[in-house]
Design an enzyme around this catalytic site. Structure first.
Site, PDB file in Angstrom:
ATOM      1  N   ASP A 157       7.439  15.832  40.163  1.00 49.33           N
ATOM      2  CA  ASP A 157       6.077  16.388  40.216  1.00 49.33           C
ATOM      3  C   ASP A 157       5.975  17.435  41.320  1.00 49.33           C
ATOM      4  O   ASP A 157       5.352  18.484  41.141  1.00 49.33           O
ATOM      5  CB  ASP A 157       5.072  15.260  40.452  1.00 49.33           C
ATOM      6  CG  ASP A 157       5.210  14.158  39.408  1.00 49.33           C
ATOM      7  OD1 ASP A 157       5.034  14.455  38.221  1.00 49.33           O
ATOM      8  OD2 ASP A 157       5.526  13.022  39.783  1.00 49.33           O
ATOM      9  N   HIS A 185       2.834   8.438  39.458  1.00 46.04           N
ATOM     10  CA  HIS A 185       3.546   9.410  38.608  1.00 46.04           C
ATOM     11  C   HIS A 185       2.939   9.282  37.208  1.00 46.04           C
ATOM     12  O   HIS A 185       3.492   8.652  36.315  1.00 46.04           O
ATOM     13  CB  HIS A 185       5.046   9.104  38.597  1.00 46.04           C
ATOM     14  CG  HIS A 185       5.811   9.957  37.620  1.00 46.04           C
ATOM     15  ND1 HIS A 185       5.875  11.332  37.712  1.00 46.04           N
ATOM     16  CD2 HIS A 185       6.539   9.637  36.521  1.00 46.04           C
ATOM     17  CE1 HIS A 185       6.603  11.807  36.719  1.00 46.04           C
ATOM     18  NE2 HIS A 185       7.014  10.799  35.975  1.00 46.04           N
TER      19      HIS A 185
HETATM   20  P1  NAD Z   1      17.092   7.260  27.225  1.00 43.55           P
HETATM   21  O1  NAD Z   1      16.442   6.424  26.162  1.00 43.55           O
HETATM   22  O2  NAD Z   1      17.891   8.446  26.829  1.00 43.55           O
HETATM   23  O3  NAD Z   1      18.020   6.331  28.113  1.00 43.55           O
HETATM   24  C1  NAD Z   1      17.611   5.114  28.596  1.00 43.55           C
HETATM   25  C2  NAD Z   1      18.847   4.233  28.649  1.00 43.55           C
HETATM   26  O4  NAD Z   1      18.487   3.022  29.312  1.00 43.55           O
HETATM   27  C3  NAD Z   1      19.382   3.842  27.269  1.00 43.55           C
HETATM   28  O5  NAD Z   1      20.751   4.205  27.167  1.00 43.55           O
HETATM   29  C4  NAD Z   1      19.183   2.329  27.213  1.00 43.55           C
HETATM   30  O6  NAD Z   1      20.220   1.658  26.496  1.00 43.55           O
HETATM   31  C5  NAD Z   1      19.220   1.980  28.697  1.00 43.55           C
HETATM   32  N1  NAD Z   1      18.589   0.703  29.058  1.00 43.55           N
HETATM   33  C6  NAD Z   1      17.506   0.123  28.511  1.00 43.55           C
HETATM   34  N2  NAD Z   1      17.289  -1.065  29.098  1.00 43.55           N
HETATM   35  C7  NAD Z   1      18.233  -1.216  30.060  1.00 43.55           C
HETATM   36  C8  NAD Z   1      18.533  -2.247  30.981  1.00 43.55           C
HETATM   37  N3  NAD Z   1      17.812  -3.378  31.050  1.00 43.55           N
HETATM   38  N4  NAD Z   1      19.590  -2.083  31.795  1.00 43.55           N
HETATM   39  C9  NAD Z   1      20.351  -0.961  31.727  1.00 43.55           C
HETATM   40  N5  NAD Z   1      20.122   0.038  30.866  1.00 43.55           N
HETATM   41  C10 NAD Z   1      19.067  -0.096  30.032  1.00 43.55           C
HETATM   42  O7  NAD Z   1      15.931   7.657  28.239  1.00 43.55           O
HETATM   43  P2  NAD Z   1      15.962   8.781  29.381  1.00 43.55           P
HETATM   44  O8  NAD Z   1      15.479  10.060  28.804  1.00 43.55           O
HETATM   45  O9  NAD Z   1      17.246   8.720  30.096  1.00 43.55           O
HETATM   46  O10 NAD Z   1      14.763   8.247  30.322  1.00 43.55           O
HETATM   47  C11 NAD Z   1      14.915   7.043  31.057  1.00 43.55           C
HETATM   48  C12 NAD Z   1      13.600   6.692  31.744  1.00 43.55           C
HETATM   49  O11 NAD Z   1      13.278   7.661  32.740  1.00 43.55           O
HETATM   50  C13 NAD Z   1      12.370   6.643  30.821  1.00 43.55           C
HETATM   51  O12 NAD Z   1      11.570   5.512  31.154  1.00 43.55           O
HETATM   52  C14 NAD Z   1      11.629   7.928  31.152  1.00 43.55           C
HETATM   53  O13 NAD Z   1      10.262   7.844  30.846  1.00 43.55           O
HETATM   54  C15 NAD Z   1      11.888   8.006  32.634  1.00 43.55           C
HETATM   55  N6  NAD Z   1      11.678   9.297  33.272  1.00 43.55           N
HETATM   56  C16 NAD Z   1      11.095   9.304  34.515  1.00 43.55           C
HETATM   57  C17 NAD Z   1      10.888  10.492  35.186  1.00 43.55           C
HETATM   58  C18 NAD Z   1      10.275  10.511  36.553  1.00 43.55           C
HETATM   59  O14 NAD Z   1      10.013  11.609  37.090  1.00 43.55           O
HETATM   60  N7  NAD Z   1      10.006   9.384  37.198  1.00 43.55           N
HETATM   61  C19 NAD Z   1      11.256  11.700  34.587  1.00 43.55           C
HETATM   62  C20 NAD Z   1      11.830  11.677  33.324  1.00 43.55           C
HETATM   63  C21 NAD Z   1      12.020  10.456  32.659  1.00 43.55           C
HETATM   64  C1  LMR Z   2       8.216  13.317  33.180  1.00 44.25           C
HETATM   65  O1  LMR Z   2       7.370  13.460  34.064  1.00 44.25           O
HETATM   66  O2  LMR Z   2       8.725  14.291  32.585  1.00 44.25           O
HETATM   67  C2  LMR Z   2       8.690  11.923  32.839  1.00 44.25           C
HETATM   68  O3  LMR Z   2       7.975  10.960  33.546  1.00 44.25           O
HETATM   69  C3  LMR Z   2       8.696  11.669  31.383  1.00 44.25           C
HETATM   70  C4  LMR Z   2       7.304  11.504  30.823  1.00 44.25           C
HETATM   71  O4  LMR Z   2       7.076  10.544  30.099  1.00 44.25           O
HETATM   72  O5  LMR Z   2       6.466  12.349  31.117  1.00 44.25           O
END
Ligand code: NAD
Ligand code: LMR
Length: 328
Positions: A157, A185
């Site tokens: 952010d 967030h």
């Molecule tokens: P993705 O679906 O591509 O990957 C997630 C992975 O986590 C999958 O491979 C899945 O098998 C694995 N997983 C699920 N449960 C698990 C567990 N208990 N232990 C270990 N692995 C497990 O998703 P992504 O695009 O990599 O996003 C991951 C997370 O990050 C999402 O929740 C997304 O919303 C979040 N995210 C947060 C931010 C932020 O700024 N905080 C930014 C982008 C995405």
């Molecule tokens: C983001 O900010 O891009 C991540 O938290 C993914 C989402 O769900 O917005």
């Protein structure tokens, strides 16, 4: 001695964008050897194993060892840095809080495994959404691990906010400093420019020369633009942010370990700025000797106070929801 880094969800999208940059030294520096532990659920193991093969093929000088596992006890054994990425991402039309029921159950067991197996200096950064409340659950389950080791990622952010200001001001992003992200967030977050500077000059004054009525621009363009950028990425790209999220994770850990005088992170509140004790809330922070400190004493007007209060109220609601689900 190498640093042991555990990446959960390492077979997923963000995992793939993180692993190679960590192995290349972007996170801890060009002299720090790393050992990677890739944690997945059984369905994700093949993808993580494929990434591990590619890590070998990268022949990274800094990479000492890679292990893929679906056992949290193995994954967190001796872990110095835990990147808790593994969780379901949201799809179009969802808010991040809608993921609470689906994802919250992941973080209690991982917190317990961290407490049981990680190194005594472990630092934890929660990326999986809803990141703040997942970090709260992790910290609560990790008995004996100091609360200041748990963080939620809001650096994405902050990076977005700095980039939007740079565009509006037609200035290099490197000159934009002291932007603060307060709260959750989520769409309620408060990206705060009141202390921000562009090349040392107050951003609010520079904006007045560019955007007309600054409060209107902040309210109608900048704040929703930053707070809803995740949804915009999902709409345009078809799935949630990946490379920018991995980049922010690297920025967050690098600054935590190597120090910074100003960034933003979700950290456990001790009542600073009236935020209830124990909530994982984003604040402006500095890192000194490897520890985050909340930057205290910043002044707000009534409008800013009301924005922060709204986001904190959402964090309180999320805490009540996970309590009612028996996860706290
Ligand atoms: P993705 O679906 O591509 O990957 C997630 C992975 O986590 C999958 O491979 C899945 O098998 C694995 N997983 C699920 N449960 C698990 C567990 N208990 N232990 C270990 N692995 C497990 O998703 P992504 O695009 O990599 O996003 C991951 C997370 O990050 C999402 O929740 C997304 O919303 C979040 N995210 C947060 C931010 C932020 O700024 N905080 C930014 C982008 C995405
Ligand atoms: C983001 O900010 O891009 C991540 O938290 C993914 C989402 O769900 O917005």
């Amino acid at each position: 001695m190498a640093t042991t880094i555990t990446i959960t969800g390492a077979g997923g999208q963000i995992g793939y964008a993180l692993l190679f940059r960590i192995a290349a030294g972007d996170m801890l520096g060009a002299r720090e050897k790393v050992r990677l532990r890739l944690l997945e659920i059984p369905q994700g193991l093949a993808s993580a194993e494929g990434a591990a093969l590619e890590l070998q093929d990268g022949a990274f000088d800094l990479l000492e060892h890679v292990e893929v596992t679906d056992d949290p006890a193995v994954a967190f054994d001796g872990c110095n840095i835990a990147l808790l990425v593994g969780a379901r991402p949201r799809g179009p039309g969802m808010e991040r809080g809608d993921l609470l029921a689906a994802n919250a159950g992941i973080f209690g067991p991982q917190g317990a495994a961290i407490a049981a197996h990680a190194a005594s200096d472990v630092r934890i950064s929660v990326v999986g959404n809803p990141a703040n409340t997942n970090a709260l659950i992790t910290a609560n389950a990790a008995e004996g691990v100091p609360a200041d080791r748990f963080t939620a990622l809001t650096r994405l952010d902050e990076n977005r906010a700095r980039a939007q200001l740079a565009l509006a001001l037609e200035a290099p992003v490197s000159g934009i400093r002291h932007v603060a992200i307060w709260g959750n967030h989520s769409a309620t977050q408060f990206p705060d420019v009141s202390h921000a500077t562009v090349d040392g000059y107050p951003v609010v004054e520079a904006l007045a020369e560019r955007v007309g009525h600054v409060p209107t621009w902040l309210e109608q363009t900048f704040i929703p633009g930053v707070a809803k950028r995740g949804a915009e990425i999902i709409e345009v790209r078809g799935s949630s942010s990946v490379a920018s999220a991995a980049n922010a994770t690297i920025d967050h850990v690098r600054d935590w370990v190597h120090g910074t005088d100003w960034t933003s992170a979700g950290v456990v509140s001790h009542g600073e700025y009236g935020v209830p004790d124990g909530l994982v809330c984003s604040f402006p922070v500095r890192s000194v000797d490897g520890r985050w400190e909340i930057i205290e004493g910043l002044e707000w007007d009534a409008w800013a106070r009301q924005r922060v209060d709204a986001s904190v109220a959402e964090l309180v609601d999320e805490r009540e929801t996970v309590r009612s689900l028996g996860m706290l």
